[in-house]
Motif scaffolding. Structure first.
Motif, short mmCIF file in Angstrom:
data_model
loop_
_atom_site.label_atom_id
_atom_site.label_comp_id
_atom_site.label_asym_id
_atom_site.label_seq_id
_atom_site.Cartn_x
_atom_site.Cartn_y
_atom_site.Cartn_z
N LEU A 24 0.83 -1.22 0.00
CA LEU A 24 0.00 0.00 0.00
C LEU A 24 0.85 1.26 0.00
O LEU A 24 0.35 2.36 -0.21
CB LEU A 24 -0.93 0.00 1.22
CG LEU A 24 -2.19 -0.86 1.04
CD1 LEU A 24 -2.91 -1.02 2.37
CD2 LEU A 24 -3.11 -0.23 0.00
N ARG A 27 1.98 3.72 -3.81
CA ARG A 27 0.89 4.43 -4.46
C ARG A 27 1.39 5.08 -5.75
O ARG A 27 2.38 5.78 -5.76
CB ARG A 27 0.34 5.51 -3.53
CG ARG A 27 -0.84 6.26 -4.10
CD ARG A 27 -1.30 7.35 -3.14
NE ARG A 27 -2.50 8.01 -3.65
CZ ARG A 27 -2.47 9.03 -4.50
NH1 ARG A 27 -1.33 9.51 -4.93
NH2 ARG A 27 -3.60 9.58 -4.91
N PHE A 38 -4.34 2.25 -10.50
CA PHE A 38 -4.79 2.46 -9.13
C PHE A 38 -5.60 1.28 -8.62
O PHE A 38 -5.54 0.93 -7.43
CB PHE A 38 -5.62 3.76 -9.03
CG PHE A 38 -4.80 4.93 -8.58
CD1 PHE A 38 -4.68 5.23 -7.22
CD2 PHE A 38 -4.12 5.70 -9.49
CE1 PHE A 38 -3.91 6.30 -6.80
CE2 PHE A 38 -3.34 6.77 -9.08
CZ PHE A 38 -3.23 7.07 -7.73
N HIS A 39 -6.35 0.68 -9.52
CA HIS A 39 -7.13 -0.49 -9.13
C HIS A 39 -6.21 -1.62 -8.68
O HIS A 39 -6.42 -2.25 -7.65
CB HIS A 39 -8.01 -0.93 -10.31
CG HIS A 39 -8.93 -2.04 -9.97
ND1 HIS A 39 -8.57 -3.36 -10.09
CD2 HIS A 39 -10.19 -2.03 -9.49
CE1 HIS A 39 -9.57 -4.13 -9.70
NE2 HIS A 39 -10.57 -3.35 -9.32
N TYR A 41 -3.21 -1.29 -7.55
CA TYR A 41 -2.57 -0.85 -6.31
C TYR A 41 -3.48 -1.06 -5.10
O TYR A 41 -3.07 -1.57 -4.06
CB TYR A 41 -2.19 0.63 -6.44
CG TYR A 41 -2.05 1.37 -5.13
CD1 TYR A 41 -0.96 1.11 -4.26
CD2 TYR A 41 -2.98 2.33 -4.74
CE1 TYR A 41 -0.83 1.79 -3.07
CE2 TYR A 41 -2.86 3.01 -3.54
CZ TYR A 41 -1.78 2.73 -2.70
OH TYR A 41 -1.67 3.39 -1.50
N LEU A 42 -4.72 -0.68 -5.25
CA LEU A 42 -5.61 -0.67 -4.07
C LEU A 42 -6.21 -2.03 -3.76
O LEU A 42 -6.42 -2.36 -2.59
CB LEU A 42 -6.73 0.36 -4.29
CG LEU A 42 -7.55 0.67 -3.05
CD1 LEU A 42 -6.68 1.33 -1.97
CD2 LEU A 42 -8.73 1.57 -3.38
N TYR A 43 -6.48 -2.82 -4.80
CA TYR A 43 -7.28 -4.03 -4.56
C TYR A 43 -6.53 -5.34 -4.73
O TYR A 43 -6.94 -6.35 -4.17
CB TYR A 43 -8.50 -4.04 -5.48
CG TYR A 43 -9.48 -2.94 -5.20
CD1 TYR A 43 -10.21 -2.92 -4.01
CD2 TYR A 43 -9.66 -1.91 -6.11
CE1 TYR A 43 -11.11 -1.89 -3.75
CE2 TYR A 43 -10.57 -0.89 -5.86
CZ TYR A 43 -11.28 -0.88 -4.69
OH TYR A 43 -12.17 0.11 -4.42
N PHE B 723 -0.18 8.37 7.84
CA PHE B 723 0.18 7.42 6.78
C PHE B 723 0.67 8.18 5.55
O PHE B 723 1.71 7.85 4.98
CB PHE B 723 -1.04 6.55 6.44
CG PHE B 723 -0.77 5.56 5.33
CD1 PHE B 723 -0.04 4.41 5.56
CD2 PHE B 723 -1.25 5.79 4.05
CE1 PHE B 723 0.22 3.51 4.55
CE2 PHE B 723 -1.01 4.89 3.03
CZ PHE B 723 -0.26 3.74 3.28
N LEU B 728 3.56 7.65 2.27
CA LEU B 728 3.38 7.99 0.86
C LEU B 728 4.35 9.07 0.41
O LEU B 728 4.93 8.98 -0.67
CB LEU B 728 1.94 8.43 0.60
CG LEU B 728 0.86 7.38 0.84
CD1 LEU B 728 -0.51 7.91 0.45
CD2 LEU B 728 1.17 6.08 0.09
N LEU B 873 -9.65 7.08 -8.59
CA LEU B 873 -10.68 6.03 -8.53
C LEU B 873 -12.09 6.59 -8.38
O LEU B 873 -13.06 5.89 -8.62
CB LEU B 873 -10.34 5.04 -7.42
CG LEU B 873 -9.10 4.18 -7.72
CD1 LEU B 873 -8.83 3.20 -6.58
CD2 LEU B 873 -9.25 3.42 -9.03
#
Lengths: 94, 980, 187
Positions: A24, A27, A38-39, A41-43, B723, B728, B873
């Motif tokens: 995570l 990013r 991004f999909h 990365y996130l899921y 975070f 990041l 997203l």
């Protein structure tokens, strides 16, 4: 569980909040990456039975985010790093 | 009453008498007795009825493994069911009662179940009560619950307190028998921090129950000396009445200390029990072993006991369990019961030894190659039937039988991380396997080392090894080192009657055979199908027996058959102990606002918001109904001025040269352009594009910002910002700290808000010098530092003013006093809600974790000119649908009609089915300005339906009302008031 | 400061709370000003210099360093909580900002916390009931964040029988109750 905090030494896992897979931190840049990236990365995560690098937050401590390498089968923790150091080493910047 | 079965010796204090009652009958015992030993001393062996068949039962053991002698203790809120009489420490006035019987223990009407036992075989629920389905809940289950069961719980609140605590040590020793004592002595003498915990109230373990000598003293006396030496060491903590109930990860152990269970009531302020979390560098399991019975027909009668228990009652408590005793054994240890009892003058009429050959015990009828095949006696053992090696059967009149099938090491704690015990044919039992909890070693009988010398030796050696001690090992006192001679015998093959394995859950050899017949042959299936080992004793005496029977039936070996998984707790732990102090009003801490004391004086009504107690409304004299107060607060605010404590909103101080850019990234809208002295509404998304939180953020200086969050998300937003900052964008110059509690913050709203504030603020706050969305560090009342923000949630001309928390109460009183000419009122969360809904501002019901900025009508706030969390997203196809949910306002066509939050939108004439669902109402209030209920809701394509009429339907509330879809900005839609 | 506005303690009183239970004494602190000091990124050397000049100690992790007028303890990497007498340092944030310059981010924290000084012959048993800190083995001057009855607090050990606890001010009553209940259970 006990997490050996790189600065504070052994601390009870009760003091931490768990986030999830350490990936995570990878990013993508929102100005260049699209929805697909991004999909991913996130899921999209591995769910290994064995060694797993994961993010923990020392909420009832010094508020450090940590990368904990933990065996999901035995709960053995083999490595704990400051997430900021890991992120910097990966070249994350501003 | 005389103690007819009390014999000489033992470790009870005969100089003192303890009076107690069982089923209302008074008895006497001595300090040092358990309830079971005292009852046995009084000749009482019938102590309970079994779970299913209501069979008469007495104790079979003398410890925590007891399946049968379950009793109810005390009355009222302290009533406690299913307590093992074998571990209940006797105290003056103890009131114990048998359970699961009616009308009395001796005559139990439900004993009829025993006659119909064939109906109650394993799996009978599943088979018998299948049909008709509707009968289960109303008819079958209540009947079964009444017929089968154990004790009853009280309906009253437990008046006692339960504590929690944390302990640290180099070495935790679990169990204070010879192995544990020797381990603790070794570590303690080396100066290590040691905790020695034992579930018993007397340390020494089996040494107290045996007649072995240790060194020059009796085992019990050696234990007393060892305990005295340990007690004198400042680095050793002795914990009696403390059960280590589980091994958790990384050297953390759970332990329950029964501080006051042995007292009639806890001393004032003292806890009944303490749940300890023990952080142990290393741990040694010295939990001993549990004897197992041999199953034979009708082996569950009161008087049939474990051989070691018979011996323990005689040696430790000076109690003979019967006048005429026999022993049934397959191993040498069982023979000790015969010799010990004879030495105490008890009449041992026979020893039935399943083994052929070997030495005979002198002075007793010792039958080799013989088995007990049956017993009789309605309420207690009267005769046993013995089948001799030549096949001849013989009835022998006895009132107590000691049975020994061998000893099972107590591997439980070692197996709490799923380590599988391994079978040791040498002792015919499972011993600890590999992969136990790291740092935990096992010693003595728990490790399958069953002699006293072996216990002392392994205890010492384990402590040396665990702690890496290099000095000379302590000398060991001399002690017996007899080899284990056992010839496995699990159940006696004879006849068609029932032979009990798990006495608490009434599981018999027949049930195991049935499970086998129906192919439930894996131990885990066997357990679930028959309920073997699923009672409160978790099968401590029965499990190994059950799986051995299954092994025999399937032809597999015992190791192949294996054990079920061991899980904490080792013995039952009360829910109250786990809850500790977190119950009732102390379930969680309260947070009080700076105006709390003022509000309390006014008789305010409070509402719990998270941990906060917020003022919900402040009733005035004569107001009898909450709406009167809330309507008045709303009207007065919109007419003149109202004050609301908004301290609970999260406040985060954000500083650093990259703070502006940081805000750009965490908010969907732009912040880098915010000027010093200004604030802006910010919308925060999750990375998946759903709205996370909102609030205003003010720029107080070049590199200083103050962010506000919703009350609910203060903690999670802070976590998220950390975070972002650390993980990041680790090179950003941003520092964060929460200041939520540091500032008392009040919203001052209404047409006269400025005029009121001018009475307390030292600076010029005219519209020209302090316009809408201004933010400044100011002073109040002649120099006190304060912050002022011109922001509005109510839609009125409004400010939020903050002072250091200690001055918050005074500032509120000062504003009310100095501004008295404007008739200011204080409003609570209800009026706040009314005004924000009138203005269409989103809050809890709309920020529901499922909604996007677009859903809220705030889609344009998501800037695509910069990267921000959730920006990418939020553009996903499913989230930008033209006809997706949009926030709308709703009012009923009939102003008298009521709306209910959670109701659904339907087109006129559409059936109330999911397919026709148009969305739902998120929040609803009564608007005193519009004179009717109003609501906010998410409606599919709602932005195009403004002005249309629809229905609001709530089938649960019986609501079906025609409504008009209106703009969510229901009051002063042009926003003229807030800029006034 | 502002005579018109009277300060109130975290318990809604004018005077600090004082409780004695057996050998334990609990005293609320109302005379300590607090501020957080965090180094701006890459400015630790500047901050250290300025702090040394201002007499502000910046101790290492898990440590409290006493001083006059400023004492401080480590709370997070490159971040400290600074204590000073309230009477002279109510404006602690302004004073530190002036002393430390732009190498530090300073935030007033005085009223974010309620502080208690606990004293007894030995606080070990009390701490065993309240938090997971190994109080007996901790050195004097040990400062750590921990949890007491669900509340995040800072605990500073000042000796076997002396400790300071800072907890969230809004939960002052809950925190005091937790300490009192544990003390009564042990008394």
């Amino acid at each position: 569980m006990i997490i050996h905090h790189p600065i504070l030494g052994p601390r009870d896992a009760q003091e931490f909040v768990y986030l999830g897979d350490a990936s995570l931190m990878d990013r993508p840049d929102g100005m260049t990456a699209g929805i697909e990236e991004f999909h991913e990365y996130l899921y999209q995560r591995g769910n290994p039975a064995g060694e797993h690098r994961e993010l923990w937050y020392h909420e009832q401590g010094d508020r450090s985010w940590l990368v904990v390498t933990r065996n999901t089968v035995t709960h053995e923790i083999t490595k704990v790093e400051l997430a900021r150091d890991v992120a910097r080493a990966k070249g994350r910047s501003k | 009453m005389t103690q007819s079965h009390r014999i000489s010796g033992g470790q009870v204090d005969r100089t003192k008498t303890v009076r107690f009652t069982f089923d209302g009958i008074p008895y006497q015992g001595h300090p040092g007795d358990t309830l079971a030993s005292a009852l046995l001393a009084n000749g009482v062996r019938l102590m309970g009825r079994s779970f299913k068949y209501h069979r008469p039962r007495g104790p079979i053991s003398s410890g925590s493994e007891e399946p049968n002698a379950l009793v109810e203790l005390r009355t009222g809120g302290r009533q406690e069911p299913n307590t093992r009489a074998t571990v209940v420490e006797l105290f003056e006035g103890l009131d114990a009662r048998s359970q699961n019987r009616w009308p009395s223990l001796r005559f139990d009407a439900m004993g009829i179940n025993d006659r119909f036992s064939t109906f109650f075989a394993a799996g009978f629920y599943y088979k018998t009560f299948m049909w008709p389905k509707s009968f289960w809940e109303k008819i079958y289950e209540p009947i079964i619950r009444r017929a089968a069961g154990l004790g009853s719980v009280t309906r009253q609140e437990d008046p006692d307190e339960y504590d929690k605590g944390f302990l640290h040590c180099d070495l935790l020793v679990i169990g204070a028998g010879p192995a544990g004592l020797m381990a603790a002595l070794t570590a303690g003498r080396a100066g290590k921090r040691v905790i020695l915990a034992d579930e018993d109230f007397r340390l020494g373990g089996r040494l107290n129950a045996e007649t072995h000598a240790v060194g020059q003293a009796s085992g019990a006396d050696w234990a007393v000396a060892a305990v005295a030496e340990l007690a004198a060491m400042p680095n050793v903590r002795l914990m009696t009445r403390t059960t280590v109930m589980g091994a958790f990860d990384h050297g953390i152990y759970g332990a329950v200390e029964r501080v006051s269970d042995h007292l009639p009531v806890p001393a004032k302020g003292k806890p009944r029990q303490v749940l300890w979390r023990i952080y142990a560098g290393k741990a040694i399991l010295a939990g001993g072993a549990t004897e197992r019975p041999i199953a034979f027909e009708n082996n569950d009668r009161p008087g049939v006991m474990l051989a070691g228990a018979l011996r323990a009652y005689a040696n430790r408590w000076g109690v003979k369990a019967g006048e005429r005793v026999a022993v049934f054994t397959n191993n040498d240890d069982g023979l000790r019961t015969a010799t010990d009892l004879m030495a105490r003058g008890v009449d041992v009429v026979a020893v039935i030894d399943s083994r052929e050959g070997g030495e005979l015990i002198p002075g007793v009828r010792h039958l080799r190659g013989a088995e007990v095949i049956d017993s009789s006696g309605k309420l207690g053992l009267k005769t046993i039937t013995v089948r001799q090696s030549n096949g001849k059967t013989e009835d022998i009149r006895v009132d107590a039988l000691g049975v020994s099938g061998g000893w099972n090491p107590n591997v439980n704690v070692h197996s709490h991380h799923r380590s599988r015990p391994v079978y040791d044919a040498g002792i015919a039992a499972f011993v600890p396997g590999e992969d136990g909890p790291p740092g935990l070693s096992v010693t003595g009988a728990a490790a399958g080392v069953l002699s006293t010398h072996g216990a002392l030796r392994t205890g010492r050696d384990a402590a040396m090894a665990a702690l890496g001690l290099t000095g000379a090992a302590p000398d060991l006192p001399e002690a017996e080192d007899a080899p284990v001679r056992v010839s496995p015998l699990w159940f006696v093959h004879h006849g068609k009657g029932r032979a009990w394995i798990d006495q608490q859950n009434d599981v018999t050899v027949k049930d195991v055979k049935l499970a086998h017949k129906e192919n439930f042959t894996s131990v885990e299936h066997l357990k679930r199908y028959t309920t073997l080992g699923m009672a409160t004793d978790q099968g401590k005496t029965g499990n190994v027996l059950g799986l051995a029977v299954m092994a025999e039936l399937t032809g597999r070996s015992i190791p192949e058959t294996g054990t079920t998984i061991y899980r904490p707790p080792y013995t039952p732990v009360a829910m109250g102990t786990l809850a500790g102090r977190s119950r009732g009003k102390e379930f969680k801490p309260f947070r009080l606002t700076p105006s709390h004391h003022w509000a309390k004086e006014q008789g305010a009504v409070f509402v719990e918001v998270g941990n906060w107690l917020r003022t919900q409304w402040v009733p005035k004299a004569g107001e009898t109904e909450w709406r009167q107060s809330v309507d008045r607060e709303v009207l007065a605010t919109r007419k003149s001025v109202g004050i609301c404590d908004v301290t609970t909103l999260g406040k985060i101080d954000i500083q650093g040269t990259d703070a502006g850019e940081f805000l750009n990234r965490v908010y969907a809208n732009t912040f880098s352009t915010l000027a010093v002295g200004k604030c802006r509404y910010g919308l925060m998304l999750r990375e998946d594009g759903i709205v996370f939180d909102d609030g205003t953020t003010a720029r107080m200086g070049e590199n200083e910002y103050v962010m506000t969050t919703t009350t609910a998300n203060a903690v999670t937003v802070f976590r998220h910002l950390e975070f972002c900052r650390q993980v990041l964008w680790p090179e950003m110059d941003v520092q964060l700290i929460s200041t939520t509690e540091a500032w008392a913050q009040f919203s001052v709203a209404g047409p006269n808000a400025r005029k009121l504030l001018e009475k307390v603020v030292d600076q010029d706050i005219s519209d020209a010098s302090f316009p809408y969305m201004g933010a400044a560090n100011i002073t109040v009342c002649g120099g006190l530092r304060a912050r002022l923000f011109r922001i509005s949630f109510s839609g009125e001309l409004a400010y939020e003013i903050a002072v250091p928390t200690r001055y918050g109460d005074a500032l509120l009183r000062e504003m009310l006093a100095r501004g008295a000419e404007f008739d200011p009122i204080v409003y609570g969360t209800e009026a706040l809600g009314v005004m924000r809904i009138e203005k269409g501002h989103v809050a809890g019901g709309e920020l529901n974790g499922q909604s996007t900025a677009l859903n809220m009508g705030l889609g344009k706030m998501v800037s695509k000119k910069k990267d921000s969390i959730g920006m990418v997203l939020s553009q996903r196809e499913g989230m930008v649908q033209e006809d997706g949910y949009r926030l709308v306002g709703v009012k009923p066509v009939d102003p008298k009609a009521a709306l209910t939050a959670g109701s659904h939108f339907l087109e006129k004439g559409a059936a109330a089915v999911a397919a026709n669902d148009g969305g739902w109402l998120t929040s609803k209030v009564y608007s005193p300005h519009l004179g009717c209920d109003i609501a906010l809701g998410y409606l599919k394509g709602g932005d195009k339906k403004i002005g249309q009429r629809m229905r609001i339907v709530n089938l649960l509330a019986g609501l079906d009302t025609e409504v008009e879809i209106i703009s969510p900005h229901m009051f002063d839609p042009e926003g003229e008031r807030l800029r006034g | 400061m502002a005579d018109a506005l009277k300060a109130m303690t975290a318990f809604g009183l004018r005077e600090p709370k004082q409780v004695k239970i057996g050998a334990l004494s609990i005293k609320e602190l109302t005379d300590v000003a607090l501020a957080s000091v965090a180094a701006r990124k890459g400015r630790m050397a500047d901050l250290s210099r300025a702090a040394a000049a201002a007499g502000l100690p910046l101790p290492g992790p898990s440590t409290h360093a006493p001083g006059d007028p400023y004492s401080s303890f480590w709370v997070a990497p490159e971040m400290w909580l600074v204590e000073a007498p309230f009477a002279s340092h109510e404006l602690i944030a302004d004073m530190l900002r002036a002393a430390l310059g732009d190498g530090a981010s300073v935030t007033e924290q005085t009223d974010a916390w309620v502080g208690f000084d606990l004293t007894a012959d030995d606080l070990t048993a009390l701490m065993q009931r309240l938090c997971n800190v190994d109080f007996a083995m901790a050195p004097d001057g040990h400062a750590t964040r921990t949890v007491m009855e669900h509340l995040g607090v800072y605990l500073i050990k000042r000796g076997k029988g002396a400790a300071r606890v800072y907890g969230p001010r809004s939960s002052a009553e809950s925190l005091l109750h937790a300490v009192e209940a544990a003390a009564v259970a042990l008394a």
